[in-house]
Design an enzyme around this catalytic site. Sequence first.
Site, PDB file in Angstrom:
ATOM      1  N   GLN A  90      28.896  44.145  35.451  1.00  0.00           N
ATOM      2  CA  GLN A  90      28.769  45.478  36.044  1.00  0.00           C
ATOM      3  C   GLN A  90      29.118  46.534  35.006  1.00  0.00           C
ATOM      4  OE1 GLN A  90      30.688  45.418  40.230  1.00  0.00           O
ATOM      5  NE2 GLN A  90      31.483  43.635  39.154  1.00  0.00           N
ATOM      6  N   HIS A  94      24.280  47.234  36.046  1.00  0.00           N
ATOM      7  CA  HIS A  94      24.510  48.667  36.292  1.00  0.00           C
ATOM      8  C   HIS A  94      24.117  49.541  35.106  1.00  0.00           C
ATOM      9  CE1 HIS A  94      27.624  47.721  39.693  1.00  0.00           C
ATOM     10  NE2 HIS A  94      26.371  47.574  40.078  1.00  0.00           N
ATOM     11  N   THR A 151      36.907  42.211  38.528  1.00  0.00           N
ATOM     12  CA  THR A 151      36.155  43.119  39.405  1.00  0.00           C
ATOM     13  C   THR A 151      36.831  43.205  40.759  1.00  0.00           C
ATOM     14  OG1 THR A 151      34.034  43.543  40.492  1.00  0.00           O
ATOM     15  CG2 THR A 151      34.445  41.268  39.857  1.00  0.00           C
ATOM     16  N   ASN A 161      41.620  37.843  38.135  1.00  0.00           N
ATOM     17  CA  ASN A 161      41.795  39.292  38.274  1.00  0.00           C
ATOM     18  C   ASN A 161      43.272  39.647  38.162  1.00  0.00           C
ATOM     19  OD1 ASN A 161      39.804  41.503  38.929  1.00  0.00           O
ATOM     20  ND2 ASN A 161      41.478  42.072  40.295  1.00  0.00           N
TER      21      ASN A 161
END
Length: 241
Positions: free
Chosen positions: A99, A117, A185, A210
């Site tokens: 992303q 993106h 993310t 994460n």
Amino acid sequence: MQKDIHHKKFTSIVILTGAGISAESGIKTFRDEDGLWENHRVEDIASPEGFQRNPKMVYNFYNERRKQLLSNEVKPNRGHMALAQLENDFKGQTTLITQNVDDLHERAGSKSVLHMHGELLKMRCQFTNQVFLTKKSFDEKTACLCCHKPGALRPHIVWFGEVPFYMDDIQRVLEKCDLFLSIGTSGQVYPAAMFMQVARQQGALTIEINKDPTANSPLFDKTFHGKAGDILPDFISNFFA
Ligand code: NAD
């Protein structure tokens, strides 16, 4: 049924990365605690309406992000390197979906990266959809390289309300992957937040790495909480040993 994490032979891995993997390279994540992206409201700098309202501010925002990305301080970190190593060493198929709009995966050596993106180092003509590489700033006064009109060029970035790139390719690889890794993310931006569930429905093992727990954490088969640059090098060398 408990899925066997260590002894399964994987053939197709999909990796989804987000702003968290670039945080240790000095690039701020999307929503810091204050809910702002580099001190801007997301709807002002990442939506077609925001661009229409105040193009100068939006051009300036992405020009600044590009300058930062190209500055000496920003370079790939151990997380990016570990993923490039994985792509190089793994005998099956790996697909890296990011992303992120930076080029740190490529600089670390990853060869095929799907920038769903968009990319900071590209600009696009709004009339012809031609895409051009750029390391330089551009704005509403810059003449387009194809149609020569000022104001035709826009950042090659997918804004809220726009359709991300490579969705067909992504659907295809998700449907056949047997391992899905989600790294850095928050799982708040759709459709990327749904990818884990698609992979899971196909029976893939799903793993999240994460810094903080996310809303999706309970749905993963396994989660590791910590910095990607700390976890990934060992994770990858142990996992594929
Ligand atoms: P996000 O900011 O919503 O979430 C980032 C997540 O990463 C958070 O859950 C945070 O806890 C975690 N994190 C922070 N530091 C970490 C670290 N060192 N290791 C592991 N995890 C860490 O980002 P998102 O989910 O990618 O969605 C944001 C959108 O913002 C994307 O669409 C992207 O295009 C854009 N964006 C891109 C960049 C970039 O290209 N580097 C930077 C900011 C925003």
